[in-house]
Motif scaffolding. Sequence first.
Motif, short mmCIF file in Angstrom:
data_model
loop_
_atom_site.label_atom_id
_atom_site.label_comp_id
_atom_site.label_asym_id
_atom_site.label_seq_id
_atom_site.Cartn_x
_atom_site.Cartn_y
_atom_site.Cartn_z
N UNK A 268 0.84 -1.12 0.12
CA UNK A 268 -0.12 0.02 -0.03
C UNK A 268 0.82 1.39 0.01
N UNK A 269 0.09 2.64 -0.11
CA UNK A 269 1.00 3.74 -0.09
C UNK A 269 1.77 3.96 1.37
N UNK A 270 2.98 4.37 1.14
CA UNK A 270 3.80 4.69 2.32
C UNK A 270 3.45 5.68 2.97
N UNK A 271 3.78 5.83 4.09
CA UNK A 271 3.53 7.09 5.12
C UNK A 271 4.43 8.33 4.74
N UNK A 272 4.09 9.45 5.15
CA UNK A 272 4.66 10.78 4.97
C UNK A 272 6.13 10.64 5.80
N UNK A 273 6.22 10.11 6.81
CA UNK A 273 7.58 9.65 7.35
C UNK A 273 8.55 8.73 6.23
N UNK A 274 7.89 7.83 5.98
CA UNK A 274 8.73 7.02 4.67
C UNK A 274 9.08 7.97 3.52
N UNK A 275 8.23 8.62 3.26
CA UNK A 275 8.62 9.59 2.06
C UNK A 275 9.48 10.41 2.22
N UNK A 276 9.84 11.00 3.31
CA UNK A 276 10.73 12.00 3.73
C UNK A 276 11.97 11.35 3.98
N UNK A 277 12.01 10.05 4.40
CA UNK A 277 13.25 9.26 4.55
C UNK A 277 13.94 8.92 3.17
N UNK A 278 12.99 8.63 2.27
CA UNK A 278 13.50 8.10 0.62
C UNK A 278 13.78 9.70 0.26
N UNK A 279 13.17 10.55 0.15
CA UNK A 279 13.52 11.68 -0.58
C UNK A 279 14.85 12.47 -0.04
N UNK A 280 15.11 12.22 1.29
CA UNK A 280 16.31 12.76 1.74
C UNK A 280 17.30 11.91 1.42
N UNK A 281 17.46 10.65 1.30
CA UNK A 281 18.44 9.91 0.94
C UNK A 281 18.93 9.98 -0.42
N UNK A 282 17.91 10.33 -1.40
CA UNK A 282 18.08 10.46 -2.77
C UNK A 282 18.74 11.89 -2.94
N UNK A 283 18.34 13.01 -2.19
CA UNK A 283 18.85 14.16 -2.34
C UNK A 283 20.27 14.05 -1.97
N UNK A 284 20.48 13.54 -0.67
CA UNK A 284 21.99 13.61 -0.28
C UNK A 284 23.13 13.02 -1.43
N UNK A 285 22.42 11.74 -2.17
CA UNK A 285 23.54 11.36 -3.16
C UNK A 285 23.93 12.45 -4.18
N UNK A 286 22.80 13.31 -4.65
CA UNK A 286 22.86 14.23 -5.79
C UNK A 286 23.66 15.23 -4.88
N UNK A 287 23.78 15.55 -4.03
CA UNK A 287 24.47 16.70 -3.33
C UNK A 287 25.82 16.25 -3.15
N UNK A 288 26.02 15.16 -2.65
CA UNK A 288 27.62 14.54 -2.85
C UNK A 288 28.31 14.74 -4.19
N UNK A 289 27.62 14.55 -5.25
CA UNK A 289 28.12 14.55 -6.64
C UNK A 289 28.49 16.05 -6.55
N UNK A 290 27.51 16.92 -6.48
CA UNK A 290 27.85 18.26 -6.70
C UNK A 290 28.96 18.93 -5.93
N UNK A 291 29.12 18.46 -4.43
CA UNK A 291 29.92 19.12 -3.69
C UNK A 291 31.33 18.38 -3.93
N UNK A 292 31.52 17.15 -4.42
CA UNK A 292 32.59 16.27 -4.50
C UNK A 292 32.28 14.91 -4.81
#
Length: 316
Positions: A268-292
Amino acid sequence: MAEGGSKTLTSNLQVIPGAKVQWQRYIDDGNVRDAMERYNRFLAVNVSHHPEEIPKAAYSQLEKARDGDIPIELITQDGVKTVKLKKSLGAGASKTFYDTGDGQALAMNAAPHQFYDELMMHSYLKKSGIPTLDIKPAVIRWEFQGTKYSIATHIAPSFSEYAKQNTFELLSKTGLEIFNHLNGKKVLSEGQKPLKPEDWDATLTPLVKDIRNLIDNGVYNPGDAFNIILVGKGAKFHSGGPADYEVRAFPIDFSSRFFHYDRLPVKNKLTAADEKTILKAHIKEVVLIQFDANAHQLPEDWESLVDRLAERYLRK
């Protein structure tokens, strides 16, 4: 992603008379069900033995193909050809991909059912508009003591083929390789300010839409591997937005050697807390590439940026 599936088998797929294996799944989506029935007909024609009927000694003979020591027949919907595997392109806990020498990656699975879960889930993603590997069913056929045996699996373009199309998998372990492919170019375009959250909108909005789509269609589990791609303008998976490079979800691994899904969607559809965890993990990978691209952690102000971006793109 297989941890989200249940183990009780049901089926609404057509039973194929004479097929050595009937792959039972309950698939609510008509497009995916039709695709899997086409795959079932292909497999019924080309799979000659049930996996449990194949002697262990014959499987041991197949192991030699992994090292390129013996040729195998590779059967796809396009026909039959003889190949020698070149090298391993990557391995996980329950599958290894091998180079077939023509830009394709052939899966060798630890359990017979795995290829079917991959085909089912990738068909669902494709129908839902989520970027993923363009996998196809395949059959491996080899000879042992005068008998030809066959097993079902799947094949997909190797990541080197995507790189030729200005599309790169974003994983920490491949960050430096991605950086080199881009000739030192960062994720953001020249003139954009990395620590300014609004300057990330064009790059990250396609990713945010993909994540919401995955969550709402019952695909994601919070503990899954975070697979994403960096897509250049004009490439197949670019949304057509203004960013020179944008980020999109790219889920690719759905199967477990221990059990298989019985239904689609798988949860079933995930919770808002699950969504935040997933979103943050993806964004961190992208920011790492931008930083170094070669870094494994971010300085404090960049970590703060990840938090601000995650909050910015959460559904209110």
